[in-house]
Design a protein around this motif. Structure first.
Motif: not given
Length: 458
Positions: A248, A250, A270, A281, A283
């Motif tokens: 992940t 951010q 997001t 973000d 993932k």
């Protein structure tokens, strides 16, 4: 013979003055001639743009280049055994010699989480500037105990007391903090691991290597959590390689024009982009990328799987000037067309030299634009250059046409044309659409205005 030639010369001169075809040929020839200074102006813009790129590269090289982080990777030493047999002539027997060699397995983390904050600014040198940033990258994650039996490596051959962690990066020079990694309850400093590679290429990354991991809880608990922070001075872009089984990222920044690059895009739900910056973000799970979690002997080049953000300058001053100059042929052609229609409909004679002066004034717009934009913003430079040229041509037209009506029309036409081109330059996605519609409208106006001209008098 003089009396014979003189009437022929007078007849030819009269044809030049009165024939629509002759005036059209003359105007077309002058437009082609004016393409020469336009080409020199384009070369000047290209030269200044290349100079800017050289200065930007020099600034970025001293401040810090693009940031790519590939790690952390667990480096596991293991023993391999090889036997060689030598025949002994004296004893008539074979002597067996066993050699032990140390090789390495490279293990990627079970999960990898990164929080990135990038603060951008501009650095100037002379008339040129470059966008740079300082980024703080906080990495967290965990390794699980390597299971290498499937690779043919026995448990007893692994040297558990000599485990290390390595991190590869494209911007070793830009690191601004002392590098260390916390594994479970112990902290290990990093040192540069000079790896002499004769086949250095663009994707080559520098390497940091930790000390030996002495925390035996890793072996007992089957898991080792880690945390480390890297602060970079960098430019161009920030990327990581998703080597975690689950990765992940951010990223937040005050940069208002991000371009998300690489194999993976941020989550739309997001993602936020405003005039004050952006937040994104990502993932990525292991099923999304085509590489393993374990490798023997060498670390593969996985740069193609990197993802992140490019700190992009949407359209710089020289790009705008270059795009503007591409419409030079259109500006000159339409301006000459306006004068040609006025000359044809009003029977006012305009000398080729006067057309040439008007064309040169139009080309001066671009040299003014480039030179002023180096000391100011593009909008201010555009309008200063545009107003100067429009006023100059309008006043010159007044002296030629001896009336206020036609010069005023010419001034308004040039104002509308330069405004139209400026709008096209600012657009990204709709430039072609708006340009096509605008040219269609211009063509319709010309067809409407010229419908009453007697073209048969040519």
């Amino acid at each position: 013979m003089e009396n014979t030639n003189r009437p022929q010369q007078n007849k030819f001169g009269q044809w030049i003055k009165t024939s629509i075809t002759a005036r059209m040929l003359m105007v077309g020839f002058l437009v082609i001639i004016l393409l020469v200074p336009l080409s020199y102006i384009n070369s000047l813009i290209t030269e200044r743009s290349l100079r800017q790129q050289d200065v930007v590269s020099e600034i970025n090289d001293k401040w810090g280049n693009n940031v790519l982080v590939y790690g952390p990777i667990l480096k596991v030493p293991y023993k391999t055994h090889s036997e060689t047999k030598t025949y002994n002539e004296t004893t008539k027997t074979y002597l067996t010699e066993t050699k032990t060699q140390i090789n390495y397995a490279y293990i990627f983390p079970e999960n990898l989480s990164s929080a990135v904050e990038a603060s951008s600014k501009t650095l100037k040198r002379g008339n040129f500037e470059s966008a740079v940033f300082t980024t703080n990258m906080n990495f967290n994650g965990a390794f699980t105990k390597p299971v290498l039996e499937q690779k043919g490596i026995k448990e007893e051959d692994i040297e558990w007391d000599k485990l290390k962690i390595i991190i590869k990066t494209s911007n070793l020079k830009g690191i601004k903090n002392e590098m260390s990694i916390k594994v479970n309850n112990s902290t290990y400093p990093f040192e540069t691991n000079f790896n002499e590679n004769p086949n250095i290429h663009i994707s080559y990354l520098d390497e940091l290597e930790s000390g030996f991991l002495t925390d035996l809880d890793f072996i007992k608990s089957e898991k080792a959590s880690f945390n480390f922070i890297i602060t970079f001075n960098g430019s161009k872009d920030i990327q990581i390689i998703p080597i975690g089984k689950t990765t992940t990222l951010q990223m937040t920044s005050n940069w208002a024009d991000p371009s998300f690059i690489g194999n993976f895009l941020p989550n739309d739900e997001t993602k936020e982009i405003t005039k004050d910056g952006f937040k994104a973000d990502w993932k990525v799970i292991h099923i999304n990328r085509a590489f393993s979690q374990q490798y023997l002997d060498n670390i593969p080049n996985l740069n193609e799987f990197a993802f992140g953000t490019k700190f992009m300058v949407m359209v710089d001053e020289y790009q705008k000037s270059e795009r503007s100059a591409k419409y030079g042929f259109l500006v000159i052609g339409l301006t000459f067309l306006v004068f040609f229609l006025i000359q044809t409909m009003s029977k006012i004679n305009i000398h080729p030299f006067q057309y040439l002066m008007i064309g040169l004034a139009l080309t001066m717009f671009y040299t003014l634009l480039v030179s002023i934009s180096e000391h100011s913003n593009f909008l201010k430079a555009y309008w200063i250059a545009g107003i100067s040229v429009i006023v100059l041509i309008t006043l010159y037209a007044k002296s030629i046409l001896k009336t206020f009506k036609f010069p005023l029309f010419i001034g308004l036409s040039l104002t509308a044309l330069y405004t139209f081109i400026y709008v096209i330059i600012q657009l990204e996605n709709y430039a072609l659409l708006v340009g096509s519609i605008g040219l269609f409208i211009i063509l319709a106006i010309v067809m409407f205005v010229s419908r009453k001209i007697d073209w048969t008098n040519g």
